[in-house]
Motif scaffolding. Sequence first.
Motif, PDB file in Angstrom:
ATOM      1  N   UNK A 288      24.433  29.400  86.630  1.00 19.10           N
ATOM      2  CA  UNK A 288      24.077  28.301  87.530  1.00 19.10           C
ATOM      3  C   UNK A 288      22.599  27.958  87.407  1.00 19.10           C
ATOM      4  N   UNK A 289      21.746  28.974  87.372  1.00 21.82           N
ATOM      5  CA  UNK A 289      20.312  28.743  87.257  1.00 21.82           C
ATOM      6  C   UNK A 289      19.943  28.146  85.905  1.00 21.82           C
ATOM      7  N   UNK A 290      20.631  28.566  84.850  1.00 24.87           N
ATOM      8  CA  UNK A 290      20.388  27.969  83.531  1.00 24.87           C
ATOM      9  C   UNK A 290      20.681  26.466  83.572  1.00 24.87           C
ATOM     10  N   UNK A 291      21.800  26.103  84.209  1.00 27.51           N
ATOM     11  CA  UNK A 291      22.137  24.681  84.337  1.00 27.51           C
ATOM     12  C   UNK A 291      21.099  23.956  85.187  1.00 27.51           C
ATOM     13  N   UNK A 292      20.607  24.624  86.231  1.00 27.17           N
ATOM     14  CA  UNK A 292      19.606  24.020  87.094  1.00 27.17           C
ATOM     15  C   UNK A 292      18.307  23.717  86.360  1.00 27.17           C
ATOM     16  N   UNK A 293      17.891  24.631  85.492  1.00 22.89           N
ATOM     17  CA  UNK A 293      16.657  24.405  84.728  1.00 22.89           C
ATOM     18  C   UNK A 293      16.892  23.366  83.636  1.00 22.89           C
ATOM     19  N   UNK A 294      18.057  23.429  82.996  1.00 24.25           N
ATOM     20  CA  UNK A 294      18.354  22.484  81.912  1.00 24.25           C
ATOM     21  C   UNK A 294      18.337  21.040  82.414  1.00 24.25           C
ATOM     22  N   UNK A 295      18.808  20.821  83.644  1.00 24.37           N
ATOM     23  CA  UNK A 295      18.878  19.462  84.203  1.00 24.37           C
ATOM     24  C   UNK A 295      17.866  19.267  85.326  1.00 24.37           C
ATOM     25  N   UNK A 296      16.789  20.040  85.307  1.00 23.86           N
ATOM     26  CA  UNK A 296      15.855  20.040  86.439  1.00 23.86           C
ATOM     27  C   UNK A 296      15.271  18.661  86.704  1.00 23.86           C
ATOM     28  N   UNK A 297      14.898  17.948  85.664  1.00 18.35           N
ATOM     29  CA  UNK A 297      14.248  16.645  85.865  1.00 18.35           C
ATOM     30  C   UNK A 297      15.160  15.693  86.625  1.00 18.35           C
ATOM     31  N   UNK A 298      16.430  15.636  86.231  1.00 22.12           N
ATOM     32  CA  UNK A 298      17.375  14.764  86.927  1.00 22.12           C
ATOM     33  C   UNK A 298      17.656  15.262  88.342  1.00 22.12           C
ATOM     34  N   UNK A 299      17.895  16.562  88.473  1.00 23.04           N
ATOM     35  CA  UNK A 299      18.307  17.103  89.764  1.00 23.04           C
ATOM     36  C   UNK A 299      17.184  17.078  90.799  1.00 23.04           C
ATOM     37  N   UNK A 300      15.938  17.057  90.357  1.00 27.43           N
ATOM     38  CA  UNK A 300      14.821  17.006  91.297  1.00 27.43           C
ATOM     39  C   UNK A 300      14.447  15.571  91.663  1.00 27.43           C
ATOM     40  N   UNK A 301      15.091  14.595  91.025  1.00 25.82           N
ATOM     41  CA  UNK A 301      14.856  13.192  91.388  1.00 25.82           C
ATOM     42  C   UNK A 301      15.869  12.763  92.443  1.00 25.82           C
ATOM     43  N   UNK A 302      15.580  11.689  93.130  1.00 26.22           N
ATOM     44  CA  UNK A 302      16.446  11.234  94.218  1.00 26.22           C
ATOM     45  C   UNK A 302      17.757  10.654  93.699  1.00 26.22           C
ATOM     46  N   UNK A 303      18.823  10.894  94.470  1.00 29.51           N
ATOM     47  CA  UNK A 303      20.096  10.208  94.265  1.00 29.51           C
ATOM     48  C   UNK A 303      20.145   9.076  95.282  1.00 29.51           C
ATOM     49  N   UNK A 304      20.337   7.860  94.823  1.00 29.53           N
ATOM     50  CA  UNK A 304      20.345   6.716  95.725  1.00 29.53           C
ATOM     51  C   UNK A 304      21.748   6.428  96.232  1.00 29.53           C
ATOM     52  N   UNK A 305      21.843   5.699  97.341  1.00 25.07           N
ATOM     53  CA  UNK A 305      23.137   5.460  97.973  1.00 25.07           C
ATOM     54  C   UNK A 305      24.121   4.775  97.011  1.00 25.07           C
ATOM     55  N   UNK A 306      23.650   3.805  96.229  1.00 25.31           N
ATOM     56  CA  UNK A 306      24.579   3.135  95.320  1.00 25.31           C
ATOM     57  C   UNK A 306      25.091   4.097  94.258  1.00 25.31           C
ATOM     58  N   UNK A 307      24.288   5.106  93.908  1.00 28.34           N
ATOM     59  CA  UNK A 307      24.749   6.117  92.954  1.00 28.34           C
ATOM     60  C   UNK A 307      25.791   7.031  93.605  1.00 28.34           C
ATOM     61  N   UNK A 308      25.564   7.383  94.872  1.00 27.08           N
ATOM     62  CA  UNK A 308      26.550   8.184  95.597  1.00 27.08           C
ATOM     63  C   UNK A 308      27.876   7.428  95.714  1.00 27.08           C
TER      64      UNK A 308
END
Length: 507
Positions: free
Chosen positions: A280-300
């Motif tokens: 899980x942590x490996x995936x978190x670091x691999x996608x850190x840039x995306x996951x640390x950015x905001x998810x907007x309502x239209x994306x949800x």
Amino acid sequence: MALVPPKKRRGPGRGEEAGAGGAAAPSPAPLRFPGVTIYLAERHMGRSRRAFLTGLARAKGFRVDQTYSPEVTHVVMEGNTAVESSGWLDRVLGDSGSLERPLMLNISWFTESMAQGKPVPVEGRHCLRVPLPTRSQVDPGSLPAYACQRHTPLNHHNLCFTEALETLAEAAGFEGSQGRLISFRRAASVLRALPGPITNVSQLRGLPCFGDHSSRIVQELLEHGISSEVERVKQSERYQTMKLFTQIFGVGVKTADKWYREGLRTLEDLQGQTRKLNRQQEAGIRHFEDLSSSVWRHEADAIQRVVEEAVWQVLPGASVTLTGGFRRGKLQGHDVDFLITHPVEGQEAGLIPKVMGLLESQGLVLYQHTQSNHYQDFKDLEHKVSQSTAIDAYERCFSILWLPKSPTSFHPEAGEGPKEPSRDGKAVRVDLVVAPISQFAFALLGWTGSQHFERELRRFSRAEKQMLLNSHGLYHPEKKESLPAASEEDIFTHLGLEYIAPEQRNA
């Protein structure tokens, strides 16, 4: 914005039995109550929930119209005041205001009617009323002590103060000081509920849960525009490192603290110590840039459409409800949570592996970890309800899904295997939670948040009502019974609390 190309549907067209959300609704029963025509107003209710409730009512023989007409006898709204409903009806009727106006009812009438399988008599508690001014609107010094008794909007008047107190709460949590963390969070919650801005420290007198330390921070901000203590915390190496590490998917405070004590400070440090990371942590670091950015309502909303499509293929008639901060009115967040159920108890069991398999075949799944439900392992109800106030035992999946900007670039054609996602998109944290219909109201309340609102609601249940509340149910130890709830409103009623709409739970 859809994640997969829309499929051509056969059968009823828009506005007919398929429902506005496009779900495969339960087969409608013969019309049993010709004198009752229901209209479910989508405002605050949401498209998916409206489609689910429509199918449920039609399966029990009720007539439910998708569009408002003079034939409607009962308008059902969720989370609306009488003022809002009256304004809505005036706009709908337009110049035809002389027509007989329908009954304007809250969701409790609908849920009780569904439970009894027939329209229940309309009582005063079912009618939408203009709410009386709450103490938080009249006198800041008489705010209720519990956040679950207060209306807390998303946008409030004291942002600079609450941000400072939340920073100190976060820092206290990094140090393992739960008492200080809760104290600062309670103080920040009080300020969010105030009807106006704090302009003088004298306004803090009499506020509940507001200690000397929090008062000093507010006074310093009023006098100097900055708090030296807050700035020291924000500039400290430990705070910055702990904040960075705990933003990684799968990393909690204990793990972050361990890494800090080992001398690790950056993502690069962690990438050089891969043996310290789980999957899980490996995936978190691999996608850190995306996951640390905001998810907007239209994306949800886009993710909800593809999750609904997958769920409905596997289990027609199921509902998919967007929860968390987005249900409370937020326009952005860091993850997306969905609560899934089915009107037939037990049909939802084992749903997630099938749904995730379908999403994986479409090239959407970057990471997943599924947990089967284990609430049936508890030997008695009291044990089940009192197990935890933070973690429930529902079937769930913690995942990272791919949100492409160009849907056709990844969706496999018939007979093809999964395709690698294109670079034109982003990774998004998505949690899927499945609850049986008998526990859905409790799960919806628990997964809507905010975290502090839920903590306070459970504290109120224990301290003031001697009852145990969590995302599975409400239990009365003295009577040794569980209190059923078909809606969130029922839970508030059991606790003797005014119903607080999701948009006012931003404590």
